[in-house]
Structure formats: C-alpha cells, structure tokens
Design a protein around this motif. Structure first.
Motif: not given
Ligand SMILES: NC(=O)c1ccc[n+]([C@@H]2O[C@H](COP(=O)([O-])OP(=O)(O)OC[C@H]3O[C@@H](n4cnc5c(N)ncnc54)[C@H](OP(=O)(O)O)[C@@H]3O)[C@@H](O)[C@H]2O)c1
Length: 333
Positions: A31-59
């Motif tokens: 439902h396009i009205s859920a666009a903010p949720t979609l943005v949140a998902w994409l934001g989370a993806t970018v965040l994980v990507e960035r965090l990983w570059t600083f090497y997230v410990p295994f746990f």
C-alpha cells in the motif's frame, strides 16, 4: 571456491538479502501509504551495510539476524479478525456499510461524452453513495462501526476516455476521505477499496457498450462527429470491449479487502485490490507525469487512430511538403 567465503560473509549476505527482500516485498505488494515503512527498510539496509564496513563482531551479527527474523515473522503473521457475530444488530447500531453500487455509463474522449453520461455517473457513484452513507451514519456512529467504499483508481489517475466515471469517483474519494477525518472522534473507521479491472456485470457486457455507443452517436452534434469521425469512436469502443475481455475473473482480492476493512482491528485507509494496482499507484505517485501518462495510455486504451480532422490536417501537411519539395526540385533543374 565456496570455501573462499567466510561465515561472517554468509551472515552478512543473509541479513542483507532479508532486508532488501523485505523492502522489495513492500514495494510490490504494498500500500503506497506505507512509504515511510519502505523508507525505514531501505534505511536499515544502508545502515547494516555501513556497520559491516566497520566489521560487526560475530555475536552482534547473530543478534541482528535474530532480531530481523523476529520482526519479520511477527509482521507477516496475518492479523486476527474481529468476530463477525452480532455486528449487524440494528438495535445496537450498524457495524458495517459497504458502498458498492457504481456505474460507468459510457466511455470516450471528454469532449465526446454526453452530459447525461457525466450526470449519470455522478448520480449513482457520488450522490447515491452520499445518500446511503448519510442515511446509515446515525446507526454506524452508535456502533462505532465501519464504512467501506468501493471506488476506483480512475478517481485518482487520468485514465483515457473515462473522464465522466473518473470525475465521479474522484468526488467520491474526496467525500470519503473527509468523512474519515470527521468520523474519527466518533470511533467510525472509514476505508476505500481500489480494485483493478474485473469482469463484472455491465463492464463485461458487449451489448451494453454497443447500445451506449449508438446512443452517443445519435446524440452528438453533427459537426463534432465529423471532426472526430465515426471510425475514431468505433476504435475506442472496440478497445474498451477488448480490454474488458482481458479483465480479471477472480474477485477474491476485492472480497478479501472488504473483509479486512470490516473486521480487521486496524483497518487500512486504502486497499489496493488486484494485480498491478499498487504498481500503477507507485508509478503515478513517484514518477514524472510524462511517464505515468504513457503508462496509462499503454496499459489501457492503446489508440492508433487520430481524430479525423487531425488526420486530414497531417495529410495536408504531408501533401504540402511533397508539393514544396517538387517545386524546389523543378527550380533546381
Ligand atoms: N469491475 C471493475 O473493473 C471495477 C473496477 C474498479 C471499480 N469498480 C467499482 O466496483 C463497484 C461494483 O461494480 P461492478 O464492477 O461489480 O459492476 P456491476 O456488476 O455492474 O455492479 C454494479 C452494482 O451497482 C448497483 N447499481 C447500479 N446502479 C444503481 C442504482 N442506480 N441504484 C442502486 N444500485 C445501483 C447494481 O445493482 P443491480 O444489480 O441491482 O443493478 C450492482 O449491484 C462499482 O462501484 C464500480 O465502480 C469496478
């Protein structure tokens, strides 16, 4: 080859796939009205990507996976519906009103549509729904019930040749959206259902369209008919008839949406019922109108013929061009 990739790499790929997959799922089914949720998902993806570059410990990686899976599974569990029993008792009010009645009296370019077509659509789709809703509102307020209205994407987007129908549904959408605000303090929840194209009643009845077509031909001013040409109008009619042949037969997306709107504890404001409606709204909401107009023209009535007067003009232009070229050649010689 496979052993080149370490465990953290696979964890990383897993988390990323889940997040990107979740975002894509929202985009396609959404439902396009859920666009903010979609943005949140994409934001989370970018965040994980960035965090990983600083090497997230295994746990920490494991914790992210666990949380993502948990969130994902709770979100995907179908919402339990409210019990239907006792919802239609008139003494305690009325739980649900489904505004379904609607007509598309005729189709064709806005200039070629008869005033009776505009008035007919408005009378049933807008005034009819308004009258029924007003009549039942005291009971609906009493029960803190639900209003569900079947509208159409043609009320939000400029579908070619559907100006009369679309304008009546646009007026209806505005009315329903206004009611939604006004009835919130009363506890009445209001939803709109936007179906794609379905093979129902008159829409799939070629005899009805044939009769309406003849009626339009008989009632158009002769000058206007001459400018557009009968062949132009006939092509529109045939395109509509062909389009209605390819419409969906399985009405279950609309029925499911009605059930959700009536019985979900948290009904949505809008339900996009059927294939391609969400995509259509996405294109309409986020892409430039030059692209969304093209999309509607290609998806709906793919007209090949121009109005007769325009064809004559372009033929004259070509003849004139040929004539001028011949004259220039003669002069050169
Ligand atoms: N089919 C589609 O592709 C499509 C797409 C988007 C939205 N919609 C909307 O879906 C709704 C249902 O349409 P449908 O496709 O199921 O068409 P349908 O089979 O022709 O049904 C139209 C309904 O409207 C009722 N109706 C028509 N004129 C009326 C009037 N003057 N007074 C009271 N009731 C009247 C009809 O009642 P009777 O049976 O008693 O005549 C019938 O129940 C409409 O609002 C339509 O705009 C349809």
């Amino acid at each position: 080859m496979m052993e080149d990739y370490t465990l953290p790499f696979w964890i990383y790929m897993g988390v990323l796939t889940m997040l990107v997959g979740g975002a894509m799922k929202k985009l396609l089914a959404s439902h396009i009205s859920a666009a903010p949720t979609l943005v949140a998902w994409l934001g989370a993806t970018v965040l994980v990507e960035r965090l990983w570059t600083f090497y997230v410990p295994f746990f920490l990686g494991l914790a992210v996976i666990f949380l993502t899976c948990r969130l994902y599974s709770t979100r995907n569990n179908p919402e339990p519906l409210l019990p239907a029993e006792g919802k239609a008792v008139l003494i305690t009010g009325l739980w649900g009103l489904v505004n379904n009645a609607g007509v598309c009296v005729n189709f064709g370019d806005a200039e070629l549509s008869l005033m009776s077509n505009y008035r007919g659509c408005m009378e049933v789709n807008f005034f009819g729904t308004l009258a029924v809703t007003k009549a039942f509102l005291p009971l609906l307020r009493q029960a803190k019930g639900r209003i569900t209205t079947i509208s159409s994407p043609a009320g939000d987007q400029p579908f070619p040749c559907l100006a009369a129908y679309g304008a009546s549904k646009a007026a209806l959408n505005l009315l329903i959206n206004t009611l939604r605000h006004e009835l919130e303090p009363w506890g009445v929840r209001v939803s709109i259902i936007l179906p794609s194209s379905y093979k129902t009643g008159q829409a799939s009845n070629p005899a009805y369209w044939e009769q309406q077509y003849k009626h339009t031909l008989q009632n158009l001013p002769p000058g206007l008919l001459e400018e557009y040409g009968e062949e132009y109008m006939n092509e529109t009619k045939e395109l509509f008839q062909n389009h209605s042949k390819t419409a969906n037969e399985d009405l279950s997306p609309v029925i499911d949406a009605i059930v959700q709107a009536l019985l979900s504890p948290q009904p949505l404001v809008r339900y996009y019922a059927g294939p391609r409606v969400s995509l259509m709204y996405f294109i309409f909401s986020y892409l430039p109108s030059s692209i969304s107009d093209k999309f509607l023209q290609k998806l709906f009535v793919k007209k090949k013929l121009m109005p007769r007067a325009l064809r004559k003009q372009s033929a004259l232009g070509i003849n004139l061009h040929h004539h001028n070229n011949n004259n220039e050649e003669k002069l050169d010689k």
